[in-house]
Write a protein that holds these residues in place. Structure first.
Motif, PDB file in Angstrom:
ATOM      1  N   LYS A 184       0.829  -1.200   0.000  1.00 11.37           N
ATOM      2  CA  LYS A 184       0.000   0.000   0.000  1.00 11.37           C
ATOM      3  C   LYS A 184       0.867   1.255   0.000  1.00 11.37           C
ATOM      4  CE  LYS A 184      -3.992  -2.090   2.316  1.00 11.37           C
ATOM      5  NZ  LYS A 184      -4.904  -2.057   3.490  1.00 11.37           N
ATOM      6  N   THR A 185       1.987   1.180   0.689  1.00 15.66           N
ATOM      7  CA  THR A 185       2.905   2.315   0.734  1.00 15.66           C
ATOM      8  C   THR A 185       3.760   2.400  -0.523  1.00 15.66           C
ATOM      9  OG1 THR A 185       3.027   2.240   3.137  1.00 15.66           O
ATOM     10  CG2 THR A 185       4.834   3.328   2.002  1.00 15.66           C
ATOM     11  N   PHE A 186       4.213   1.244  -1.005  1.00 15.19           N
ATOM     12  CA  PHE A 186       5.175   1.212  -2.102  1.00 15.19           C
ATOM     13  C   PHE A 186       4.549   1.539  -3.453  1.00 15.19           C
ATOM     14  CE2 PHE A 186       7.077  -1.401  -5.515  1.00 15.19           C
ATOM     15  CZ  PHE A 186       8.300  -0.760  -5.607  1.00 15.19           C
ATOM     16  N   TRP A 187       3.237   1.447  -3.573  1.00 15.40           N
ATOM     17  CA  TRP A 187       2.589   1.528  -4.877  1.00 15.40           C
ATOM     18  C   TRP A 187       3.044   2.740  -5.700  1.00 15.40           C
ATOM     19  CZ3 TRP A 187       0.112  -1.246  -8.323  1.00 15.40           C
ATOM     20  CH2 TRP A 187      -0.591  -0.597  -9.338  1.00 15.40           C
ATOM     21  N   THR A 188       3.052   3.926  -5.110  1.00 15.25           N
ATOM     22  CA  THR A 188       3.407   5.142  -5.847  1.00 15.25           C
ATOM     23  C   THR A 188       4.840   5.085  -6.363  1.00 15.25           C
ATOM     24  OG1 THR A 188       1.854   6.467  -4.551  1.00 15.25           O
ATOM     25  CG2 THR A 188       3.598   7.649  -5.712  1.00 15.25           C
ATOM     26  N   ALA A 189       5.776   4.695  -5.506  1.00 10.65           N
ATOM     27  CA  ALA A 189       7.172   4.577  -5.938  1.00 10.65           C
ATOM     28  C   ALA A 189       7.306   3.528  -7.028  1.00 10.65           C
ATOM     29  CB  ALA A 189       8.062   4.224  -4.745  1.00 10.65           C
TER      30      ALA A 189
ATOM     31  N   ILE B 155      17.738   5.179  -9.797  1.00  8.27           N
ATOM     32  CA  ILE B 155      18.269   6.389  -9.176  1.00  8.27           C
ATOM     33  C   ILE B 155      17.240   7.509  -9.193  1.00  8.27           C
ATOM     34  CG2 ILE B 155      19.937   8.258  -9.511  1.00  8.27           C
ATOM     35  CD1 ILE B 155      22.012   6.215 -10.202  1.00  8.27           C
ATOM     36  N   GLY B 156      16.571   7.680 -10.339  1.00  5.77           N
ATOM     37  CA  GLY B 156      15.582   8.748 -10.456  1.00  5.77           C
ATOM     38  C   GLY B 156      14.410   8.581  -9.515  1.00  5.77           C
ATOM     39  N   THR B 157      14.156   7.358  -9.061  1.00  4.53           N
ATOM     40  CA  THR B 157      13.018   7.096  -8.181  1.00  4.53           C
ATOM     41  C   THR B 157      13.373   7.272  -6.711  1.00  4.53           C
ATOM     42  OG1 THR B 157      12.348   5.444  -9.821  1.00  4.53           O
ATOM     43  CG2 THR B 157      11.135   5.432  -7.780  1.00  4.53           C
ATOM     44  N   ILE B 158      14.648   7.455  -6.390  1.00  6.49           N
ATOM     45  CA  ILE B 158      15.074   7.530  -4.985  1.00  6.49           C
ATOM     46  C   ILE B 158      14.284   8.571  -4.181  1.00  6.49           C
ATOM     47  CG2 ILE B 158      16.980   8.208  -3.474  1.00  6.49           C
ATOM     48  CD1 ILE B 158      18.876   6.767  -5.353  1.00  6.49           C
ATOM     49  N   PRO B 159      14.110   9.808  -4.661  1.00  6.38           N
ATOM     50  CA  PRO B 159      13.365  10.775  -3.844  1.00  6.38           C
ATOM     51  C   PRO B 159      11.937  10.310  -3.530  1.00  6.38           C
ATOM     52  CG  PRO B 159      14.557  11.896  -5.594  1.00  6.38           C
ATOM     53  CD  PRO B 159      14.655  10.435  -5.884  1.00  6.38           C
ATOM     54  N   VAL B 160      11.277   9.695  -4.517  1.00  7.98           N
ATOM     55  CA  VAL B 160       9.912   9.202  -4.294  1.00  7.98           C
ATOM     56  C   VAL B 160       9.934   8.049  -3.295  1.00  7.98           C
ATOM     57  CG1 VAL B 160       7.825   8.341  -5.403  1.00  7.98           C
ATOM     58  CG2 VAL B 160       9.351   9.858  -6.662  1.00  7.98           C
ATOM     59  N   THR B 161      10.910   7.154  -3.456  1.00  3.49           N
ATOM     60  CA  THR B 161      11.017   6.003  -2.556  1.00  3.49           C
ATOM     61  C   THR B 161      11.229   6.455  -1.119  1.00  3.49           C
ATOM     62  OG1 THR B 161      12.030   4.728  -4.355  1.00  3.49           O
ATOM     63  CG2 THR B 161      12.232   3.841  -2.134  1.00  3.49           C
ATOM     64  N   VAL B 162      12.129   7.407  -0.919  1.00  2.62           N
ATOM     65  CA  VAL B 162      12.404   7.910   0.433  1.00  2.62           C
ATOM     66  C   VAL B 162      11.144   8.533   1.031  1.00  2.62           C
ATOM     67  CG1 VAL B 162      13.722   9.600   1.767  1.00  2.62           C
ATOM     68  CG2 VAL B 162      14.858   8.246   0.014  1.00  2.62           C
ATOM     69  N   ARG B 163      10.433   9.305   0.224  1.00  2.00           N
ATOM     70  CA  ARG B 163       9.195   9.951   0.715  1.00  2.00           C
ATOM     71  C   ARG B 163       8.162   8.897   1.130  1.00  2.00           C
ATOM     72  NH1 ARG B 163       5.025  11.027   2.256  1.00  2.00           N
ATOM     73  NH2 ARG B 163       3.798  12.940   2.127  1.00  2.00           N
ATOM     74  N   GLN B 164       7.995   7.871   0.321  1.00  2.00           N
ATOM     75  CA  GLN B 164       7.012   6.835   0.634  1.00  2.00           C
ATOM     76  C   GLN B 164       7.439   6.011   1.852  1.00  2.00           C
ATOM     77  OE1 GLN B 164       4.716   8.434  -1.418  1.00  2.00           O
ATOM     78  NE2 GLN B 164       3.846   6.394  -1.261  1.00  2.00           N
ATOM     79  N   LEU B 165       8.739   5.761   1.979  1.00  2.00           N
ATOM     80  CA  LEU B 165       9.229   5.012   3.131  1.00  2.00           C
ATOM     81  C   LEU B 165       9.006   5.779   4.422  1.00  2.00           C
ATOM     82  CD1 LEU B 165      12.561   3.491   1.750  1.00  2.00           C
ATOM     83  CD2 LEU B 165      10.529   2.228   2.477  1.00  2.00           C
ATOM     84  N   ARG B 166       9.236   7.076   4.382  1.00  2.00           N
ATOM     85  CA  ARG B 166       8.983   7.892   5.577  1.00  2.00           C
ATOM     86  C   ARG B 166       7.506   7.848   5.936  1.00  2.00           C
ATOM     87  NH1 ARG B 166      11.076  13.721   5.392  1.00  2.00           N
ATOM     88  NH2 ARG B 166      10.563  13.537   7.592  1.00  2.00           N
ATOM     89  N   GLY B 167       6.652   7.832   4.909  1.00  2.00           N
ATOM     90  CA  GLY B 167       5.222   7.718   5.163  1.00  2.00           C
ATOM     91  C   GLY B 167       4.844   6.383   5.768  1.00  2.00           C
ATOM     92  N   ALA B 168       5.692   5.357   5.560  1.00  2.00           N
ATOM     93  CA  ALA B 168       5.439   4.026   6.115  1.00  2.00           C
ATOM     94  C   ALA B 168       6.090   3.843   7.477  1.00  2.00           C
ATOM     95  CB  ALA B 168       5.956   2.951   5.156  1.00  2.00           C
ATOM     96  N   GLY B 169       6.673   4.913   8.024  1.00  2.00           N
ATOM     97  CA  GLY B 169       7.234   4.833   9.363  1.00  2.00           C
ATOM     98  C   GLY B 169       8.718   4.571   9.429  1.00  2.00           C
ATOM     99  N   VAL B 170       9.408   4.535   8.280  1.00  2.00           N
ATOM    100  CA  VAL B 170      10.859   4.335   8.273  1.00  2.00           C
ATOM    101  C   VAL B 170      11.536   5.681   8.526  1.00  2.00           C
ATOM    102  CG1 VAL B 170      12.852   3.581   6.925  1.00  2.00           C
ATOM    103  CG2 VAL B 170      10.652   2.415   6.660  1.00  2.00           C
ATOM    104  N   PRO B 171      12.431   5.785   9.497  1.00  2.00           N
ATOM    105  CA  PRO B 171      13.121   7.060   9.737  1.00  2.00           C
ATOM    106  C   PRO B 171      13.857   7.546   8.490  1.00  2.00           C
ATOM    107  CG  PRO B 171      13.521   5.529  11.542  1.00  2.00           C
ATOM    108  CD  PRO B 171      12.839   4.746  10.464  1.00  2.00           C
ATOM    109  N   GLY B 172      13.965   8.851   8.354  1.00  2.00           N
ATOM    110  CA  GLY B 172      14.588   9.418   7.161  1.00  2.00           C
ATOM    111  C   GLY B 172      16.023   8.994   6.965  1.00  2.00           C
TER     112      GLY B 172
END
Length: 522
Positions: free
Chosen positions: A276-281, A292-309
């Motif tokens: 559910k969190t990963f779908w957008t990335a 590499i180009g997806t890294i910013p999106v991945t980091v944003r979605q991971l933070r939304g899933a509770g992973v520290p920045g």
């Protein structure tokens, strides 16, 4: 109509669709994920209707990909230095690094093993009628020693300009470790305080820039999907249809079976919430074909899933180069079995097993940009003594497979980040299980407080975390902890700096300060 006219008509339709997506964001307050999904459907339709005439449409996706690629290296440089300087203890950094590398390589190994089994079961390449191309230009494969040497920084400006992430990550780690060592004494902490302030400020600015660029993702997805559908040649794909199908079966098994099992086994978490969190990335990775180009999106979605920045940035950055189950696990092994069977070679089980080992070795140091799979396949073919021109035969389906390969690469890195965070007791399970809503500035405040307390050897109290997370704003307790323990002379939390005024720029929602939000509700 002429080709030029059709290109202009396609462009006009695209602009209208863009306007519709913008209105959905501004007027209907449609969510980010829903607009990405809608953009995907619209892109497929646009590409099918204007087949072969999306040159102008593709420009939007190209511009977005270039801009987000440009921001990746400076973002990683600042975020990793800021994150590790907040970690403080080298023991935790060592634990995170070892777990990350192990899980990323495990992803590649399982992907390669699954692909080998499927390729043999389907008899990939048997009876294939082929003519090796005479004009095929072999891709240069660096020697193993050269590959290892090139993982380390040589000239930071050159590494930066060529988007070589691993050397930049290693440089950032070196600087951050040096900072922690220099701050061992009170005098040292006073001397390096301005450097920390600069890094924190740069991290805040680049985080905001990333949010703005990521906000244009729905428009980029529409453009990239339309171009991909428009440029596909069905006739050229038919002879290689079995290879295409096996590739996606292998990637689906790795993505939806193996990775969830690993996540559940390591963390005891329900993996359904990960998707559910990963779908957008995943959509961004699928359409952009760039890990590499997806890294910013991945980091944003991971933070939304509770992973520290700090963990999200570190693992996502490393995962864009190390492991890569799609580009270094699935594709090279699939092509190798294809070449073996097409030539009628008699491979023993040990030789097939050696292909998996070679795939694992070549996965180290690959570059997460479009075309990486060709390099890894070439490396594997060269090491195994297989004819490299076979790689060219599969080029008609390479781009279609590359979409899935990239999504699998990014999923592997994201999955690893969640597993590492959970194993380090750093995962916010309320965010992961969607029991509370992710608010950017709140999480920034929590991370600032946690990092500051880590540097001073103190723990942030549970009350401070709850106050920041549930209060809908940067809590006084979290901010006070940061202010009292940080040596940062600017005395700010990222959440306060990033808090916007509620403007909406072309579908990019800037966060509304919770105080203003509450006053509006009243």
């Amino acid at each position: 109509m002429s080709d030029v006219t059709l290109n202009w008509v396609a462009l006009g339709v695209t602009v209208v669709l863009f306007a519709g997506l913008g209105l959905l964001s501004v007027k209907k307050k449609a969510g980010f994920t829903s607009r990405v999904l809608l953009a995907t459907v619209l892109g497929i339709g646009l590409g099918a209707i204007f087949k072969g005439h999306t040159d102008y449409v593709a420009a939007f996706g190209t511009v977005w990909s270039n801009v987000i690629s440009a921001i990746v290296v400076p973002l990683l440089l600042f975020s990793i230095i800021a994150s590790i300087t907040n970690l403080g203890e080298s023991i935790r950094l060592k634990n995170i690094g070892i777990k990350t590398v192990f899980l990323l390589l495990l992803n590649t190994f399982t992907a390669a093993a699954i692909t080998l089994a499927l390729s043999l079961a389907f008899g990939i390449g048997k009876g294939f009628q082929y003519t090796l191309p005479t004009d095929y230009q072999q891709r240069e494969v660096p020697a193993v020693l050269d590959t290892i040497v090139n993982l380390f920084p040589t000239n930071l400006a050159a590494n930066w300009s060529e988007n070589q992430v691993v050397p930049v990550v290693i440089f950032a780690i070196l600087v951050a470790v040096a900072y922690n060592a220099a701050g061992a004494t009170e005098k040292g902490r006073a001397a390096i305080a301005p450097f920390k302030a600069f890094v924190d400020a740069g991290n805040v600015v680049l985080s905001r820039a990333t949010q703005i660029v990521v906000g244009f993702t729905p428009y980029a997805v529409l453009s990239l999907i339309a171009a991909a559908v428009s440029g596909s040649d069905v006739a050229a794909l038919l002879p290689l249809l079995v290879v295409l199908v096996v590739a996606y079966i292998a990637m689906a098994l790795q993505l939806f079976v193996v990775q969830p099992l690993v996540l559940a086994g390591v963390t005891r978490l329900n993996p359904v919430y990960f998707f559910k969190t990963f779908w957008t990335a995943g959509v961004v990775a699928f359409t952009s074909e760039s890990s590499i180009g997806t890294i910013p999106v991945t980091v944003r979605q991971l933070r939304g899933a509770g992973v520290p920045g700090d963990i999200a940035s570190f693992v996502a950055g490393l995962g864009a180069n190390l492991g890569m189950p799609g580009c270094a696990g699935v594709w090279p092994v699939l092509l190798a079995v294809f070449a073996v069977n097409a030539q009628g070679l008699d491979y023993s089980p040990a030789q097939y097993g050696f292909l998996v080992v070679l795939a694992l070795l070549v996965s180290i140091g690959t570059v997460g940009v479009p075309g990486t799979a060709t390099i890894t396949a070439t490396s594997l073919f060269a090491a195994a003594g297989l004819p490299i021109p076979f790689i060219a035969i599969t080029q008609p389906i390479s781009q279609i497979v590359d979409m899935g390969r990239t999504a699998l690469n990014v999923a592997g890195a994201a999955n690893t980040a969640v597993a590492v965070a959970a194993s380090e007791k750093q995962l916010d399970e309320d965010l992961y299980y969607l029991r509370k809503e992710f608010v950017e500035e709140d999480e920034d405040a929590i991370e600032a407080a946690r990092g500051a307390a880590g540097r001073s050897g103190e723990r942030v109290t549970l009350e401070a975390k709850e106050g920041a997370a549930q209060g809908g704003a940067v809590s006084a307790s979290a901010a006070s902890v940061f202010a009292s323990t940080s040596s940062n002379p600017l005395d700010f939390t990222p959440g306060e700096v990033l808090a916007g005024q509620g403007e909406d720029l072309c579908g990019v929602h800037l966060p509304v300060k919770s105080g203003a939000r509450r006053s509006e509700e009243k």
